[in-house]
Write a protein that holds these residues in place. Structure first.
Motif, short mmCIF file in Angstrom:
data_model
loop_
_atom_site.label_atom_id
_atom_site.label_comp_id
_atom_site.label_asym_id
_atom_site.label_seq_id
_atom_site.Cartn_x
_atom_site.Cartn_y
_atom_site.Cartn_z
N SER A 142 -76.09 -1.36 -29.20
CA SER A 142 -75.05 -1.93 -29.17
C SER A 142 -75.07 -3.53 -29.56
N GLU A 143 -76.31 -3.94 -29.22
CA GLU A 143 -76.28 -5.54 -29.32
C GLU A 143 -76.82 -5.89 -30.88
N ILE A 144 -77.18 -4.94 -31.63
CA ILE A 144 -77.39 -5.62 -32.78
C ILE A 144 -76.97 -4.54 -33.78
N ASN A 145 -75.90 -3.80 -33.48
CA ASN A 145 -75.06 -2.70 -34.55
C ASN A 145 -74.60 -3.63 -35.64
N ASP A 146 -73.97 -4.76 -35.31
CA ASP A 146 -73.55 -5.78 -36.35
C ASP A 146 -74.58 -7.05 -37.12
N LEU A 147 -75.86 -6.41 -36.85
CA LEU A 147 -76.69 -7.27 -37.48
C LEU A 147 -76.73 -7.46 -38.77
N LYS A 148 -76.81 -6.32 -39.43
CA LYS A 148 -76.82 -6.12 -40.87
C LYS A 148 -75.46 -6.82 -41.44
N GLN A 149 -74.45 -6.51 -40.52
CA GLN A 149 -73.45 -7.27 -41.27
C GLN A 149 -73.31 -8.85 -40.91
N PHE A 150 -74.03 -9.38 -39.86
CA PHE A 150 -74.11 -10.75 -39.50
C PHE A 150 -74.45 -11.38 -40.85
N GLN A 151 -73.49 -12.59 -40.68
CA GLN A 151 -73.58 -13.32 -42.13
C GLN A 151 -74.06 -14.75 -41.66
N PRO A 152 -74.95 -15.30 -41.64
CA PRO A 152 -75.58 -16.79 -41.28
C PRO A 152 -74.74 -17.85 -41.95
N SER A 153 -74.64 -18.81 -41.21
CA SER A 153 -74.10 -19.96 -41.97
C SER A 153 -74.48 -20.29 -43.49
N VAL A 154 -73.39 -20.57 -44.35
CA VAL A 154 -73.84 -20.62 -45.54
C VAL A 154 -72.92 -21.82 -45.98
N PRO A 155 -73.12 -22.74 -46.82
CA PRO A 155 -72.48 -23.87 -47.22
C PRO A 155 -71.13 -23.51 -48.06
N THR A 156 -70.12 -24.39 -48.06
CA THR A 156 -69.08 -24.18 -49.01
C THR A 156 -69.52 -24.71 -50.35
N LYS A 157 -69.11 -24.10 -51.32
CA LYS A 157 -69.47 -24.80 -52.79
C LYS A 157 -68.23 -25.06 -53.51
#
Length: 793
Positions: free
Chosen positions: A39-54
């Motif tokens: 349950s704690e990591i179910n969304d890990l693959k969908q987790f999107q780290p901070s990415v700069p706006t270009k």
């Protein structure tokens, strides 16, 4: 007795054993269930780290990045094996063999730490480091360690080793504001990850445990020594031969140290921000934060496609920077006694006293109030923009904008000549160029293109003349006396305006008066047309509230305060044949997955369609726009902006108007071609400072406009201004009086709105007419060539 004691002890032991087994079983069962509970990591693959706006220009070229964590995501296939080897040898030699935690590594670390009496070695696996980074980083407790271990085992159960490495290499912090190996490779070595050498990989592998201590920029010696340990580990794990490791150590460091000699140790991912148009970037940043919020803008990896033409932008930045530096050398002589010391609110009085008495200067500095204002503009201004959106009142929104502008101006510490250039395509509304000052720095972030309200001087006159033409009170042939005048207001105060050149020419036709930028004629037109018509006309052209225009005769000389962007909008209506122009900077926005989340260009198109349907798209008639464009073409051909033709040899159609304010405080040129409107302003942020005697719009702003436009038009095939539209006809009149000509008059042609024309007939006695003007001026005590004290053009 002894047997009883033995029996009792045995029972106690058995009880403890069963209790311990029960508790241990429960704990083990809990741990086992948690490991298999994703349950704690179910969304890990969908987790999107901070990415700069270009941010991209109109041709898709990267302009800038907006971020709080500098991270460029890469896939596993882009990670070179040599980098994986370096990190595994350093951080987790048994990565491919453990199940998320490494009990033996933990025990070894405990023993070494006890022996050393300090924490000298860690036992965390790469998977544990990832779990800590994503889920438990803010916690510091044994419970956190236990949770971290459970999550690590969950990750190992759920994802492959390659997926774990990909997430790890995109998340790990490597110092200097770099999140992920891609950002670090760029900062430390100026290259993409896939091109990293074994030597460079070994340097990066030292950073996760102590990013500051082993930074090759900040602590080069420590990084150099640590690199021996990393290379030895790679040799031990058979990733490198001893000979290769020795070669790396011997050859890499001397060359690398030489390459960073000019770098400063505090360099970070933030100082390496690519921003090729900083004033424009900051302008759209405020728009983005207002619409989407700062978290989305700085973390969600938006792709923002703008209207900016980067090639033209960099050209404009070069022209403005050089032009301002050259002007500053001239103007600093004019203000050499003022750069030290004067209270801005008392400057005029103090300056007068200094001409009589020997008085010292007063240093201009930022007091506590100004420092507080600086914090407001840096930390609160974006929230004010959001507040303006919710305020259903033009007054509230204007008040907020006034506050932003005044605070930004207050905190500006620039005592050098500043300027702005803004260019927009009036056919589309694209803002193609925006330069807000001499250079975007911590103490020079005021975007003068959109925030600096300054008096436009004579560059405002086209709105005075336009109101007269539209109301049919004057025509371009109307002759008006250029003679001294005195205005008396309702309070009995008098005002005696003069012309820039200080002379008077008698009767002048409207066309010639605008060509020569005659102040007296502009004031007389103001009196003829009336303040109400002029204010309404200027308001609809410039899209600013009517209360921003003070309805008195000085308005005819451009005393209203306007920004270069507002002036661009007003001139754009003339350039666009009287049709409304809605300037905008962002075309459309995609999220990190290339889904369109906003299309501002489409929204603008919908607004235009609604205005077309409502019949409000045409601000002024094409006929009025045509005549006013014709008048301003002559300003460029043979008036105050004639250097565009004579000195710069520019052949494309162009129209515009120069502007200079009293004491040569502001210099403007507002000009347009069939393809674009470009506004140039120059002056000091402190309005009491002068550019210098005779440093007028024609002298200092026109050359910058011409240099910029001449280069731009090397890539553009110029079109032509609109042909004479319906509602306009060409007629003729006496060159001197503007009346219907007599046989002895010299006839000149001009354009008229239908329903207007020359009035009366000239008797041909021009000398008599001139003598009447001269007698009038003699009665006023001023000869026709007498100098006035006005230097406003």
């Amino acid at each position: 007795m002894h047997a009883d004691k033995t029996t009792s002890f045995g029972k106690f032991f058995i009880s403890c054993f069963f209790v311990s087994s029960l508790v241990g079983g429960l704990i083990f069962g809990y741990i086992f269930s948690e490991i298999n509970n994703f349950s704690e990591i179910n969304d890990l693959k969908q987790f999107q780290p901070s990415v700069p706006t270009k941010v991209y220009d109109v041709n898709g070229i990267l302009i800038a990045e907006l971020f709080k964590e500098k991270r460029d995501l890469i896939s596993f296939s882009e990670i070179p094996q040599t980098l994986i080897n370096a990190f595994l040898a350093t951080e987790d030699q048994e990565f491919y063999h453990h199940f998320g935690i490494n009990p033996m590594a933990i025990i070894r670390a405990m023993v070494k730490n006890i022996q050393a009496g300090d924490s000298v070695q860690g036992g965390s696996t790469i998977t544990q480091q990832l779990a800590k980074r994503l889920f438990t980083e803010s916690e510091k407790s044994y419970a956190r360690k236990a949770k971290e271990a459970i999550i690590s085992m969950q990750i190992e159960q759920k994802y492959s080793k390659e997926e774990i490495l990909e997430m790890y290499f995109n998340q790990i912090y490597l110092g200097h504001g770099c999140y992920g190996v891609s950002s670090a490779a760029d900062l430390f070595f100026g290259k993409k990850v896939k091109y990293l050498s074994a030597a460079e990989a070994s340097v990066l592998a030292a950073l996760p445990s102590a990013p500051g201590r082993y930074s090759p920029l900040m602590n080069t010696h420590d990084a150099y020594e640590k690199n021996v340990d990393i290379l030895n580990r790679m040799v031990k794990e058979k990733y490198l031969t001893r000979e290769h490791a020795d070669e790396i150590y011997r050859d890499f460091w001397p060359a690398y140290i030489d390459s960073i000699m000019t770098e400063y140790p505090t360099k970070t991912a933030y100082t390496k921000i690519e921003d090729r148009a900083p004033y424009f970037t900051n302008y759209i940043r405020q728009i983005l934060v207002t619409r989407f919020g700062s978290d989305t803008v700085y973390n969600e990896g938006l792709n923002v496609y703008t209207t900016l033409n980067l090639k033209n932008q960099e050209l404009a930045q070069e022209v403005i920077t050089k032009g301002l530096a050259e002007q500053d050398k001239i103007s600093s002589q004019e203000n050499k006694y003022y750069n030290t010391a004067l209270d801005r609110s008392m400057f005029n009085t103090y300056s007068l006293l200094r001409t009589i008495f020997s008085l010292p200067g007063v240093i201009i500095k930022q007091d506590l109030e100004t420092k507080v204002r600086k914090q407001i503009i840096e930390n609160v201004s974006d929230s004010l923009d959001a507040l303006a959106l919710f305020a259903d009142s033009a007054n509230v929104q204007n008040t907020i904008e006034d506050f932003r502008s005044s605070v930004a101006l207050d905190v500006s510490s620039s005592l050098t000549v500043e300027g702005a250039l803004v260019s927009l395509d009036h056919r589309t509304g694209y803002i193609t160029t925006m330069v807000g000052g001499s250079g975007f720095k911590v103490d020079n972030q005021l975007n003068r293109a959109v925030m600096a309200r300054r008096q436009p001087g004579s560059s405002f006159k086209p709105f005075i003349y336009g109101a007269g033409i539209e109301s049919k009170i004057i025509t371009s042939m109307t002759a008006i006396p250029d003679a001294p005048m005195v205005n008396i207001d309702s309070q009995g105060d008098t005002w005696e305006p003069g012309n820039y050149e200080g002379t008077y020419e008698g009767l002048l036709r409207v066309r010639k008066a605008l060509i020569k930028s005659v102040n007296i004629i502009s004031i007389r037109i103001y009196d003829m047309v009336g303040p109400d018509r002029i204010v309404k006309f200027a308001s609809k052209m410039l899209k600013v509230p009517e209360f921003r225009f003070n309805p008195n005769p000085s308005l005819a000389l451009g005393t209203a305060e306007l920004t270069p962007m507002e002036m661009a909008g007003g001139y754009a209506v003339y350039a666009n044949r009287g049709r409304d122009v809605i300037p905008f900077a962002i075309r459309y926005i995609l999220d990190r997955d290339d889904n369109e989340i906003a299309n501002i260009e489409e929204e603008i198109g919908n607004i235009i369609a609604m205005k077309e349907k409502a019949g409000t798209m045409q601000i002024i008639s094409p006929a009025v726009a045509f005549i006013m464009t014709s008048l301003m073409e002559d300003v460029v051909t043979r008036g105050t902006a004639s250097a565009i033709r004579s000195e710069f040899q520019m052949k494309m159609p162009a129209a515009g108007k120069t502007g200079t304010t009293s004491n040569w405080t502001d210099a403007w040129f507002c000009g347009f071609t069939p393809e674009m409107v470009t506004i140039v302003w120059m002056g000091y942020d402190k309005p009491f400072l002068s550019l210098g005697k005779h440093q007028s719009g024609g002298e200092v702003a026109v050359p910058l406009w011409a240099k910029y436009m001449k280069e731009v038009y090397k890539d553009i095939q110029p079109g032509s201004f609109a042909e004479m539209p319906k509602g306009v006809y060409r007629g003729g009149g006496c060159e001197y009086t503007g009346l219907a000509p007599s046989p002895t008059c010299r006839v000149v042609g001009d354009y008229f709105l239908n329903g207007t024309g020359v009035s009366g007939r000239c008797d041909g006695n021009h000398e008599k007419m001139q003598s009447v003007i001269e007698r009038y001026m003699e009665q006023q005590g001023i000869a026709i060539d007498e100098q006035s004290d006005s230097n406003a053009e």
